[in-house]
Design a protein around this motif. Sequence first.
Motif, mmCIF file in Angstrom:
data_model
loop_
_atom_site.group_PDB
_atom_site.id
_atom_site.type_symbol
_atom_site.label_atom_id
_atom_site.label_comp_id
_atom_site.label_asym_id
_atom_site.label_seq_id
_atom_site.Cartn_x
_atom_site.Cartn_y
_atom_site.Cartn_z
ATOM 1 N N UNK A 188 -0.064 -32.462 -71.768
ATOM 2 C CA UNK A 188 1.113 -31.650 -72.095
ATOM 3 C C UNK A 188 0.815 -30.561 -73.126
ATOM 4 N N UNK A 189 -0.176 -30.805 -73.984
ATOM 5 C CA UNK A 189 -0.485 -29.835 -75.028
ATOM 6 C C UNK A 189 -0.826 -28.465 -74.456
ATOM 7 N N UNK A 218 9.132 -34.474 -64.623
ATOM 8 C CA UNK A 218 9.037 -33.104 -65.137
ATOM 9 C C UNK A 218 9.354 -33.042 -66.629
ATOM 10 N N UNK A 219 9.328 -34.197 -67.289
ATOM 11 C CA UNK A 219 9.763 -34.252 -68.688
ATOM 12 C C UNK A 219 9.114 -33.204 -69.600
ATOM 13 N N UNK A 220 7.783 -33.040 -69.594
ATOM 14 C CA UNK A 220 7.210 -32.069 -70.542
ATOM 15 C C UNK A 220 7.772 -30.659 -70.355
ATOM 16 N N UNK A 249 0.780 -29.990 -60.080
ATOM 17 C CA UNK A 249 1.188 -29.367 -61.346
ATOM 18 C C UNK A 249 1.780 -30.411 -62.296
ATOM 19 N N UNK A 250 2.650 -31.254 -61.778
ATOM 20 C CA UNK A 250 3.327 -32.206 -62.665
ATOM 21 C C UNK A 250 2.373 -33.276 -63.172
ATOM 22 N N UNK A 251 1.439 -33.699 -62.331
ATOM 23 C CA UNK A 251 0.441 -34.666 -62.808
ATOM 24 C C UNK A 251 -0.406 -34.065 -63.925
ATOM 25 N N UNK A 252 -0.888 -32.852 -63.724
ATOM 26 C CA UNK A 252 -1.771 -32.248 -64.730
ATOM 27 C C UNK A 252 -1.027 -31.977 -66.025
ATOM 28 N N UNK A 253 0.240 -31.597 -65.925
ATOM 29 C CA UNK A 253 1.016 -31.359 -67.148
ATOM 30 C C UNK A 253 1.248 -32.651 -67.910
ATOM 31 N N UNK A 254 1.552 -33.720 -67.168
ATOM 32 C CA UNK A 254 1.721 -35.012 -67.840
ATOM 33 C C UNK A 254 0.410 -35.499 -68.431
ATOM 34 N N UNK A 255 -0.679 -35.182 -67.751
ATOM 35 C CA UNK A 255 -2.010 -35.594 -68.220
ATOM 36 C C UNK A 255 -2.363 -34.882 -69.510
ATOM 37 N N UNK A 287 0.353 -27.061 -71.939
ATOM 38 C CA UNK A 287 1.442 -26.414 -71.215
ATOM 39 C C UNK A 287 1.840 -25.091 -71.846
ATOM 40 N N UNK A 288 2.008 -25.108 -73.172
ATOM 41 C CA UNK A 288 2.504 -23.915 -73.849
ATOM 42 C C UNK A 288 1.522 -22.754 -73.691
ATOM 43 N N UNK A 289 0.239 -23.047 -73.933
ATOM 44 C CA UNK A 289 -0.741 -21.963 -73.827
ATOM 45 C C UNK A 289 -0.854 -21.458 -72.397
ATOM 46 N N UNK A 290 -0.735 -22.377 -71.434
ATOM 47 C CA UNK A 290 -0.755 -21.953 -70.031
ATOM 48 C C UNK A 290 0.379 -20.966 -69.765
ATOM 49 N N UNK A 291 1.563 -21.313 -70.204
ATOM 50 C CA UNK A 291 2.712 -20.458 -69.924
ATOM 51 C C UNK A 291 2.564 -19.111 -70.610
ATOM 52 N N UNK A 292 2.109 -19.156 -71.865
ATOM 53 C CA UNK A 292 1.957 -17.896 -72.587
ATOM 54 C C UNK A 292 0.911 -17.003 -71.933
ATOM 55 N N UNK A 293 -0.237 -17.609 -71.566
ATOM 56 C CA UNK A 293 -1.296 -16.803 -70.966
ATOM 57 C C UNK A 293 -0.847 -16.203 -69.642
ATOM 58 N N UNK A 294 0.137 -16.821 -69.026
ATOM 59 C CA UNK A 294 0.631 -16.307 -67.751
ATOM 60 C C UNK A 294 1.849 -15.412 -67.938
ATOM 61 N N UNK A 295 2.304 -15.278 -69.146
ATOM 62 C CA UNK A 295 3.514 -14.495 -69.371
ATOM 63 C C UNK A 295 4.744 -15.120 -68.742
ATOM 64 N N UNK A 296 4.686 -16.442 -68.534
ATOM 65 C CA UNK A 296 5.818 -17.122 -67.899
ATOM 66 C C UNK A 296 6.853 -17.493 -68.935
ATOM 67 N N UNK A 297 8.082 -17.145 -68.672
ATOM 68 C CA UNK A 297 9.171 -17.511 -69.570
ATOM 69 C C UNK A 297 10.289 -18.161 -68.765
ATOM 70 N N UNK A 298 10.035 -19.334 -68.209
ATOM 71 C CA UNK A 298 11.063 -19.942 -67.355
ATOM 72 C C UNK A 298 12.372 -20.167 -68.084
ATOM 73 N N UNK A 299 12.299 -20.286 -69.419
ATOM 74 C CA UNK A 299 13.541 -20.547 -70.138
ATOM 75 C C UNK A 299 14.497 -19.361 -70.039
ATOM 76 N N UNK A 300 13.951 -18.164 -69.863
ATOM 77 C CA UNK A 300 14.823 -17.000 -69.717
ATOM 78 C C UNK A 300 15.625 -17.100 -68.432
ATOM 79 N N UNK A 301 14.898 -17.402 -67.356
ATOM 80 C CA UNK A 301 15.586 -17.544 -66.074
ATOM 81 C C UNK A 301 16.601 -18.677 -66.137
#
Lengths: 203, 203
Positions: B113-114, A165-167, B105-111, B116-130
């Motif tokens: 990683x770039x 889950x590094x990234x 999910x983890x395979x595709x993110x490792x494949x 990741x950020x746009x995916x999270x933003x487009x989804x309004x996901x802010x896991x860091x808040x939680x």
Amino acid sequence: MSKIDLKTETKILNAAKKVFVRKGLDGTRMQEIADEAGINKSLLHYYFRSKEKLFEAVFNEAFRQFIPKVSEAIESDIPFFRKIEIFVDTYISMLINNPHIPIFVLHEINRNPDKLISFMQSQGLRPEILLKSAMKEIEQKRIINIDPRHLVINMLGMCIFPFIAKPILKGVIFNNNEKAFMNFIQERKKEIPKFIINSIKKK
Amino acid sequence: MSKIDLKTETKILNAAKKVFVRKGLDGTRMQEIADEAGINKSLLHYYFRSKEKLFEAVFNEAFRQFIPKVSEAIESDIPFFRKIEIFVDTYISMLINNPHIPIFVLHEINRNPDKLISFMQSQGLRPEILLKSAMKEIEQKRIINIDPRHLVINMLGMCIFPFIAKPILKGVIFNNNEKAFMNFIQERKKEIPKFIINSIKKK
DNA sequence: GTCTATATTGTGATAGAC
DNA sequence: GTCTATCACAATATAGAC
């Protein structure tokens, strides 16, 4: 021996490992392996006949790395808690040197579970022997009050998960600071054994 | 509403999720999604323009599932140890219903990683808040003596790892007995909180 | 909206010169 | 052993009839 002087077969294997491990079987192009190795595409087939065969050579080696080597530690008579410390330290050190091995191996196995048995047999790998001997030892220790299977899986999960889950973790917890993340991984060599031993030792 | 009556777009999304999650972006063929949906290949492009777009729709949903939803539990004032029990139970239940989500999910993110950020933003996901609110709470509890980041990662690793390594663990520990493995997973809903709380509670 | 047919490009693999 | 050229087929994507 400089990199350019390696035998062609070795250059191919090194290049193939690099590309396959990062992109997976399906995501890898033979052309990219050839480029990485600095040779022609045809040579890949000359040495390994097909993409499948080349992949198997890479996967077998990666899988062998991934399976923890614990025979000596398990069979010695050092204290049980110390064995946990040694295992975690050794295994995390290996993962630091090969951080992409877990997601690669686990993705490919999930992609094609049928091949798992033949892979293990062809490699002479018998992880169940190591695991069972570990479990046996755990059961013999009266001081411990936990199903050894849960203990082993907890330990492996805590060691391996940060690399898989590094990234996400690096982004969410460490603002993409690579150094901070790797420092955190180093801490876990001590933190995981502490966490385990705190949990299972008699109060 | 029977499966055959679903709108075409829904049928495509269901089929695409099934195939993408099992085979990954690179391993998936548009033809296979069309077959799974019982429609023609061209319709996939009519509704989603490209394989990439269809993949993104599937991945976004899978990623949202994968990120633990803990806002209510974290913000309530139930006891801290109880929150751990609720989280583990809820999250493992989700994983039982979607066992292939983590490795996908983890395979595709490792494949890639770039993305990741746009995916999270487009989804309004802010896991860091939680995560940060969880960490804050943990730090405020004086009874606990552990870096909250290690605690959170230990917990996630113990929950997720068995699903990612299922083919190996099922083979090595349970002789490929599916029922025995799933029963073991059920046990972990109780075992993981017990393991954690034993470790971090004051002696 | 849904289908058939086809364009276009990518990719693993082979043939054959050197 | 290594290269260039090429084959054969697979896969995404589009055109156009209905």
